[in-house]
Motif scaffolding. Structure first.
Motif, mmCIF file in Angstrom:
data_model
loop_
_atom_site.group_PDB
_atom_site.id
_atom_site.type_symbol
_atom_site.label_atom_id
_atom_site.label_comp_id
_atom_site.label_asym_id
_atom_site.label_seq_id
_atom_site.Cartn_x
_atom_site.Cartn_y
_atom_site.Cartn_z
ATOM 1 N N GLU A 15 0.841 -1.199 0.000
ATOM 2 C CA GLU A 15 0.000 0.000 0.000
ATOM 3 C C GLU A 15 0.879 1.253 0.000
ATOM 4 O O GLU A 15 0.591 2.221 -0.702
ATOM 5 N N ALA A 16 1.967 1.216 0.756
ATOM 6 C CA ALA A 16 2.900 2.346 0.783
ATOM 7 C C ALA A 16 3.535 2.562 -0.588
ATOM 8 O O ALA A 16 3.704 3.700 -1.033
ATOM 9 N N THR A 18 2.217 1.774 -3.502
ATOM 10 C CA THR A 18 1.179 2.313 -4.385
ATOM 11 C C THR A 18 0.992 3.806 -4.146
ATOM 12 O O THR A 18 0.908 4.592 -5.090
ATOM 13 N N VAL A 19 0.958 4.205 -2.893
ATOM 14 C CA VAL A 19 0.823 5.629 -2.569
ATOM 15 C C VAL A 19 2.039 6.400 -3.077
ATOM 16 O O VAL A 19 1.905 7.479 -3.662
ATOM 17 N N TYR A 22 1.790 6.468 -7.124
ATOM 18 C CA TYR A 22 0.629 7.032 -7.804
ATOM 19 C C TYR A 22 0.057 8.288 -7.153
ATOM 20 O O TYR A 22 -0.533 9.116 -7.839
ATOM 21 N N ARG A 23 0.181 8.444 -5.853
ATOM 22 C CA ARG A 23 -0.481 9.547 -5.170
ATOM 23 C C ARG A 23 0.446 10.688 -4.773
ATOM 24 O O ARG A 23 0.033 11.832 -4.702
ATOM 25 N N THR A 24 1.690 10.363 -4.485
ATOM 26 C CA THR A 24 2.624 11.368 -3.987
ATOM 27 C C THR A 24 3.094 12.270 -5.122
ATOM 28 O O THR A 24 3.579 11.789 -6.140
ATOM 29 N N LYS A 31 11.148 7.454 -5.126
ATOM 30 C CA LYS A 31 10.120 7.468 -6.170
ATOM 31 C C LYS A 31 10.757 7.466 -7.566
ATOM 32 O O LYS A 31 10.308 6.751 -8.454
#
Length: 76
Positions: A15-16, A18-19, A22-24, A31
């Motif tokens: 989950e970390a 994915t965040v 895609y989200r950060t 990254k």
């Protein structure tokens, strides 16, 4: 029941990842490394590698008390 915490930890690590991918919006060396790796070997394998790297970073933080440095973006 002994394997349950391992499975839960893997779930949290993925989950970390994915965040992170895609989200950060903020740049970090982790990254950037993960994005390049995903382009080279594919997203599924890259997520496993990034999750492993996050686990190693967390372990170092807990053992040494050091902090994660997101690095500086390279200027083009």
């Amino acid at each position: 029941m002994a394997r349950y915490p391992d499975r839960l930890l893997r779930t949290y690590l993925f989950e970390a990842v994915t965040v992170l991918l895609y989200r950060t919006k903020k740049w970090s060396s982790l990254k950037a490394w993960g994005t390049k790796l995903a382009k080279r070997i594919g997203m599924k394998k890259a997520k496993v590698a990034i999750a492993h790297k996050i686990a190693v970073i967390l372990h170092c933080v807990w053992v040494d008390g050091t902090s994660f440095d997101s690095g500086q973006p390279k200027e083009a």
